[in-house]
Design an enzyme around this catalytic site. Sequence first.
Site, PDB file in Angstrom:
ATOM      1  CG  ASP A  16       4.411   1.705   0.639  1.00 34.82           C
ATOM      2  OD1 ASP A  16       3.603   1.842   1.399  1.00 34.82           O
ATOM      3  OD2 ASP A  16       4.896   0.653   0.244  1.00 34.82           O
ATOM      4  CG  HIS A  33      -1.739   7.615   6.844  1.00 32.52           C
ATOM      5  ND1 HIS A  33      -0.882   6.811   5.987  1.00 32.52           N
ATOM      6  CD2 HIS A  33      -2.698   6.702   7.325  1.00 32.52           C
ATOM      7  CE1 HIS A  33      -1.286   5.668   5.815  1.00 32.52           C
ATOM      8  NE2 HIS A  33      -2.505   5.450   6.784  1.00 32.52           N
ATOM      9  CG  LEU A 127       8.280  22.350  -5.975  1.00 29.27           C
ATOM     10  CD1 LEU A 127       9.145  21.545  -6.851  1.00 29.27           C
ATOM     11  CD2 LEU A 127       7.999  22.149  -4.736  1.00 29.27           C
TER      12      LEU A 127
HETATM   13  C1  IPE Z   1       1.180   2.848  -2.914  1.00 25.86           C
HETATM   14  O1  IPE Z   1       1.138   2.433  -1.657  1.00 25.86           O
HETATM   15  C2  IPE Z   1       0.185   4.007  -2.923  1.00 25.86           C
HETATM   16  C3  IPE Z   1       0.677   5.097  -2.166  1.00 25.86           C
HETATM   17  C4  IPE Z   1       1.681   5.209  -1.694  1.00 25.86           C
HETATM   18  C5  IPE Z   1      -0.290   6.225  -2.096  1.00 25.86           C
HETATM   19  P1  IPE Z   1       0.585   0.935  -1.401  1.00 25.86           P
HETATM   20  O2  IPE Z   1       1.021   0.693   0.030  1.00 25.86           O
HETATM   21  O3  IPE Z   1      -0.910   1.169  -1.333  1.00 25.86           O
HETATM   22  O4  IPE Z   1       1.164  -0.049  -2.398  1.00 25.86           O
HETATM   23  P2  IPE Z   1       0.705  -1.372  -2.302  1.00 25.86           P
HETATM   24  O5  IPE Z   1      -0.691  -2.088  -2.204  1.00 25.86           O
HETATM   25  O6  IPE Z   1       1.515  -2.293  -1.356  1.00 25.86           O
HETATM   26  O7  IPE Z   1       1.647  -2.123  -3.552  1.00 25.86           O
HETATM   27  C1  IPE Z   2       1.481   4.785   2.301  1.00 30.44           C
HETATM   28  O1  IPE Z   2       1.723   4.038   3.439  1.00 30.44           O
HETATM   29  C2  IPE Z   2       0.378   5.749   2.573  1.00 30.44           C
HETATM   30  C3  IPE Z   2      -0.474   5.413   1.736  1.00 30.44           C
HETATM   31  C4  IPE Z   2      -0.516   4.445   0.921  1.00 30.44           C
HETATM   32  C5  IPE Z   2      -1.739   5.996   1.980  1.00 30.44           C
HETATM   33  P1  IPE Z   2       1.085   2.872   3.827  1.00 30.44           P
HETATM   34  O2  IPE Z   2      -0.174   3.117   4.625  1.00 30.44           O
HETATM   35  O3  IPE Z   2       1.090   1.959   2.630  1.00 30.44           O
HETATM   36  O4  IPE Z   2       2.100   1.984   4.704  1.00 30.44           O
HETATM   37  P2  IPE Z   2       2.428   0.758   4.916  1.00 30.44           P
HETATM   38  O5  IPE Z   2       2.949   0.116   3.578  1.00 30.44           O
HETATM   39  O6  IPE Z   2       1.288  -0.331   5.316  1.00 30.44           O
HETATM   40  O7  IPE Z   2       3.499   0.488   5.805  1.00 30.44           O
HETATM   41 MG    MG Z   3       1.972   0.445   1.706  1.00 28.15          MG
END
Ligand code: IPE
Ligand code: IPE
Ligand code: MG
Length: 249
Positions: A16, A33, A127
């Site tokens: 995240d 990303h 792995l």
């Molecule tokens: C969790 O991250 C999902 C992934 C890392 C793929 P999110 O950014 O979607 O989570 P929430 O919604 O903040 O809990």
């Molecule tokens: C996690 O990073 C990747 C996915 C959920 C695909 P985020 O896109 O949720 O990044 P933040 O939480 O907005 O910083």
């Molecule tokens: Mg996020």
Amino acid sequence: MTHFSTTPRHVAVIMDGNGRWAYRQHLPRVAGHRRGAEVVREMVQSCVDLGIAHLTLFAFSTENWRRPALEVRLLMNLFRLLLKREVRKLHENGVRLRIIGDRVPLERDIRQLMEEAEALTRNNTRLQLNLAVNYGGRWDITQAARAAVGAILANGQDPQTLSEQDIAKYLSLAEIPEPDLLIRTGGEERISNFLVWQLAYTEFYFTDTLWPDFDRASLEHALHSFAQRQRRFGRTGDQVLEGDCSVSD
Ligand code: IPE
Ligand code: IPE
Ligand code: MG
């Protein structure tokens, strides 16, 4: 390289913070990303080097469809690109790739690439990399329960005989040990519908580091924290120290 007294067999990661990383650099979210995908490559290499047997990465949740359509589309394009570009390297590195999650809503060519990648790498043993795409822990439990009930009815058994084991054997990743360590980057301290069942006895490690900044030193920090923990699985600390029984049974 640091060696740890207790190396987890299975590490799961909620990657995240890509979006926030991009905002901080005044870049569009997709740039976060893209950088995140590079960190995945480094993370896979670190796990190979450290002798971690299983790595499960949360790439797209069943809730991530709620994001703006453009971001969803760009993420799907990134999966497509990575499946085309990275799989050969994974294969040469002895990595077995598995995709977990509901593939039905994914575009046909992505599903096809996923199947090809799994088929190509299926005999690799260095792995096992599990990528969770359109994955939700509740989806997983539901599909497993459905399969378990189906099997019970097909055998003419009473549904009241349904056991935890009957469900567990149909869950994603049933064939590998449950995660020993869950890492969540990006500062939030929640599961966000990741491996809900499988994390029942996992050690959690939360860090404010954003996923695109998570490097080998960050991983070693998490592994160091893990190595210091006593996993009791319901027993007392003395029992574990005496080793009078296997810890996980
Ligand atoms: C969790 O991250 C999902 C992934 C890392 C793929 P999110 O950014 O979607 O989570 P929430 O919604 O903040 O809990
Ligand atoms: C996690 O990073 C990747 C996915 C959920 C695909 P985020 O896109 O949720 O990044 P933040 O939480 O907005 O910083
Ligand atoms: Mg996020």
